[in-house]
Write a protein that holds these residues in place. Structure first.
Motif, PDB file in Angstrom:
ATOM      1  N   GLN A   7      38.366  36.241  27.444  1.00 34.51           N
ATOM      2  CA  GLN A   7      39.082  36.066  26.177  1.00 34.51           C
ATOM      3  C   GLN A   7      40.178  37.122  26.021  1.00 34.51           C
ATOM      4  O   GLN A   7      41.281  36.814  25.551  1.00 34.51           O
ATOM      5  N   LEU A   8      39.874  38.361  26.413  1.00 38.91           N
ATOM      6  CA  LEU A   8      40.888  39.417  26.339  1.00 38.91           C
ATOM      7  C   LEU A   8      42.047  39.150  27.298  1.00 38.91           C
ATOM      8  O   LEU A   8      43.206  39.415  26.972  1.00 38.91           O
ATOM      9  N   ILE A   9      41.727  38.627  28.475  1.00 39.17           N
ATOM     10  CA  ILE A   9      42.772  38.299  29.445  1.00 39.17           C
ATOM     11  C   ILE A   9      43.711  37.236  28.880  1.00 39.17           C
ATOM     12  O   ILE A   9      44.941  37.338  28.982  1.00 39.17           O
ATOM     13  N   GLU A  10      43.129  36.201  28.244  1.00 38.45           N
ATOM     14  CA  GLU A  10      43.951  35.151  27.640  1.00 38.45           C
ATOM     15  C   GLU A  10      44.829  35.724  26.526  1.00 38.45           C
ATOM     16  O   GLU A  10      45.988  35.334  26.370  1.00 38.45           O
ATOM     17  N   LEU A  20      41.564  36.699  38.133  1.00 33.10           N
ATOM     18  CA  LEU A  20      41.048  36.111  36.902  1.00 33.10           C
ATOM     19  C   LEU A  20      42.175  35.619  35.997  1.00 33.10           C
ATOM     20  O   LEU A  20      42.004  34.660  35.245  1.00 33.10           O
ATOM     21  N   SER A  21      43.320  36.281  36.041  1.00 35.73           N
ATOM     22  CA  SER A  21      44.452  35.872  35.208  1.00 35.73           C
ATOM     23  C   SER A  21      45.370  34.893  35.931  1.00 35.73           C
ATOM     24  O   SER A  21      46.442  34.553  35.410  1.00 35.73           O
ATOM     25  N   GLU A  22      44.950  34.457  37.120  1.00 41.59           N
ATOM     26  CA  GLU A  22      45.753  33.530  37.925  1.00 41.59           C
ATOM     27  C   GLU A  22      47.164  34.080  38.156  1.00 41.59           C
ATOM     28  O   GLU A  22      48.180  33.413  37.931  1.00 41.59           O
ATOM     29  N   ASN A  23      47.200  35.353  38.564  1.00 39.36           N
ATOM     30  CA  ASN A  23      48.437  36.066  38.925  1.00 39.36           C
ATOM     31  C   ASN A  23      49.373  36.316  37.738  1.00 39.36           C
ATOM     32  O   ASN A  23      50.542  36.651  37.942  1.00 39.36           O
ATOM     33  N   ARG A  24      48.867  36.173  36.518  1.00 35.73           N
ATOM     34  CA  ARG A  24      49.737  36.382  35.355  1.00 35.73           C
ATOM     35  C   ARG A  24      49.657  37.808  34.812  1.00 35.73           C
ATOM     36  O   ARG A  24      50.503  38.223  34.029  1.00 35.73           O
ATOM     37  N   ILE A  67      39.581  46.497  41.183  1.00 40.94           N
ATOM     38  CA  ILE A  67      39.668  46.008  39.805  1.00 40.94           C
ATOM     39  C   ILE A  67      41.010  45.316  39.580  1.00 40.94           C
ATOM     40  O   ILE A  67      41.085  44.237  38.972  1.00 40.94           O
ATOM     41  N   PHE A  68      42.108  45.916  40.085  1.00 35.28           N
ATOM     42  CA  PHE A  68      43.429  45.317  39.917  1.00 35.28           C
ATOM     43  C   PHE A  68      43.487  43.945  40.590  1.00 35.28           C
ATOM     44  O   PHE A  68      44.089  43.012  40.060  1.00 35.28           O
ATOM     45  N   ARG A  69      42.850  43.835  41.755  1.00 31.16           N
ATOM     46  CA  ARG A  69      42.850  42.554  42.481  1.00 31.16           C
ATOM     47  C   ARG A  69      42.049  41.499  41.715  1.00 31.16           C
ATOM     48  O   ARG A  69      42.470  40.337  41.587  1.00 31.16           O
ATOM     49  N   HIS A  70      40.888  41.911  41.174  1.00 28.88           N
ATOM     50  CA  HIS A  70      40.067  40.976  40.390  1.00 28.88           C
ATOM     51  C   HIS A  70      40.804  40.520  39.135  1.00 28.88           C
ATOM     52  O   HIS A  70      40.756  39.342  38.763  1.00 28.88           O
ATOM     53  N   LEU A  71      41.471  41.464  38.466  1.00 32.83           N
ATOM     54  CA  LEU A  71      42.227  41.127  37.257  1.00 32.83           C
ATOM     55  C   LEU A  71      43.325  40.114  37.574  1.00 32.83           C
ATOM     56  O   LEU A  71      43.555  39.167  36.812  1.00 32.83           O
ATOM     57  N   LYS A  72      43.972  40.319  38.687  1.00 29.69           N
ATOM     58  CA  LYS A  72      45.045  39.418  39.094  1.00 29.69           C
ATOM     59  C   LYS A  72      44.500  38.014  39.367  1.00 29.69           C
ATOM     60  O   LYS A  72      45.100  37.008  38.977  1.00 29.69           O
ATOM     61  N   LYS A  96      23.965  19.084  27.778  1.00 33.36           N
ATOM     62  CA  LYS A  96      23.996  20.361  28.497  1.00 33.36           C
ATOM     63  C   LYS A  96      25.026  21.289  27.883  1.00 33.36           C
ATOM     64  O   LYS A  96      26.130  20.860  27.536  1.00 33.36           O
ATOM     65  N   MET A  97      24.639  22.540  27.730  1.00 34.84           N
ATOM     66  CA  MET A  97      25.588  23.528  27.230  1.00 34.84           C
ATOM     67  C   MET A  97      26.569  23.906  28.333  1.00 34.84           C
ATOM     68  O   MET A  97      26.177  24.074  29.486  1.00 34.84           O
ATOM     69  N   GLU A  98      27.811  24.011  27.959  1.00 36.98           N
ATOM     70  CA  GLU A  98      28.826  24.412  28.921  1.00 36.98           C
ATOM     71  C   GLU A  98      29.006  25.919  28.866  1.00 36.98           C
ATOM     72  O   GLU A  98      29.279  26.483  27.810  1.00 36.98           O
ATOM     73  N   TYR A  99      28.784  26.541  29.992  1.00 37.04           N
ATOM     74  CA  TYR A  99      28.928  27.989  30.081  1.00 37.04           C
ATOM     75  C   TYR A  99      30.346  28.337  30.526  1.00 37.04           C
ATOM     76  O   TYR A  99      30.994  27.547  31.228  1.00 37.04           O
ATOM     77  N   PRO A 100      30.829  29.481  30.096  1.00 38.66           N
ATOM     78  CA  PRO A 100      32.181  29.874  30.524  1.00 38.66           C
ATOM     79  C   PRO A 100      32.258  29.983  32.037  1.00 38.66           C
ATOM     80  O   PRO A 100      31.355  30.516  32.679  1.00 38.66           O
ATOM     81  N   LYS A 101      33.320  29.430  32.589  1.00 34.19           N
ATOM     82  CA  LYS A 101      33.463  29.414  34.042  1.00 34.19           C
ATOM     83  C   LYS A 101      34.227  30.649  34.504  1.00 34.19           C
ATOM     84  O   LYS A 101      35.369  30.871  34.101  1.00 34.19           O
ATOM     85  N   LEU A 102      33.581  31.423  35.341  1.00 36.42           N
ATOM     86  CA  LEU A 102      34.225  32.600  35.927  1.00 36.42           C
ATOM     87  C   LEU A 102      34.418  32.351  37.415  1.00 36.42           C
ATOM     88  O   LEU A 102      33.523  31.833  38.093  1.00 36.42           O
ATOM     89  N   GLN A 103      35.557  32.725  37.903  1.00 38.13           N
ATOM     90  CA  GLN A 103      35.870  32.443  39.293  1.00 38.13           C
ATOM     91  C   GLN A 103      35.041  33.292  40.251  1.00 38.13           C
ATOM     92  O   GLN A 103      34.790  34.472  40.004  1.00 38.13           O
TER      93      GLN A 103
END
Length: 224
Positions: free
Chosen positions: A114-117, A163-167, A156-161, A95-102
């Motif tokens: 990738q940009l967030i990382e 997705l980045s796990e508050n970083r 958007i700011f809340r989602h970014l926070k 099975k292909m592993e798809y990127p996991k998005l919260q």
């Protein structure tokens, strides 16, 4: 009259009964040299009957695999490729592993993650702030396109926070329109537009002056 149900079952129907009969005849030949020679001829015939396979990568290898399947995995010939086993062909692909998005953030896509990382890895400074704001602007575009509705910057700011796990945190900015990168790019755009208008006005004034000079010279000549 002999019906198809009374004949030998076709292992690969796309090649037809003639090729399968040739393979069975090949297996009956007494020497390996004769079998190998006939197998090569069968491979060429299979390629002619299925020319669409030639567009595929390593199609010759695939034809030899198909020949072995037609021979029910029992064919002693010299092959340029190793023959597969029943077990290998029976294996199911992993099975292909798809990127996991919260949560419900799948519409942002893998590139945003990738940009967030990348932004998290950067040292604090102007470059990091600019990249975070670029990420937020792209997230806003993706949200609006996918959901077909306007989204406020605080969402958007809340989602970014999240997705980045508050970083990564942009909650100190009132809106994207007032962020440094947006303000700078808009100022550059306005300056370019003003510069273009100024150049256009200068060109128009020069053209008018040249026209007036010609008229003055013509009037002077007519008086003489």
């Amino acid at each position: 009259m002999e019906y198809n149900t009374q004949k030998t079952q076709l292992h690969m129907p796309e090649y037809g009964r003639i090729i399968q009969q040739l393979v069975e005849r090949c297996k009956e030949l007494p020497t390996k040299e004769e079998r190998s020679e006939m197998a090569m001829a069968i491979i060429d015939f299979m390629g002619q009957r299925n020319p669409q396979l030639r567009d595929e990568e390593n199609y010759k290898h695939k034809l030899w695999d198909h020949l072995f399947i037609l021979a029910e995995y029992d064919l002693d010939v010299d092959s340029p490729y190793p023959f597969p086993t029943r077990e290998q062909l029976a294996e199911k692909p992993k099975k292909m592993e798809y990127p996991k998005l919260q949560g419900d953030f799948k519409f942002y896509g893998k590139s945003i993650l990738q940009l967030i990382e990348k932004a998290i890895e950067l040292e604090p400074g102007d470059e990091k702030e600019a990249l975070i704001e670029v990420i937020a602007n792209n997230m806003k575009k993706s949200y609006n396109v996918y959901n077909k509705e306007h989204v406020t910057d605080d969402v958007i700011f809340r989602h970014l926070k999240e997705l980045s796990e508050n970083r990564l945190d942009l909650t100190g900015i009132e809106s994207l329109e007032k962020s440094k990168i947006y303000y700078t790019s808009n100022n550059n755009s306005r300056n370019n537009n003003n510069s273009g208008r100024s150049n256009s006005n200068n060109n128009n004034n020069n053209n008018k002056n040249q026209t007036n000079k010609r008229r003055h010279n013509n009037n002077h000549k007519n008086r003489k």
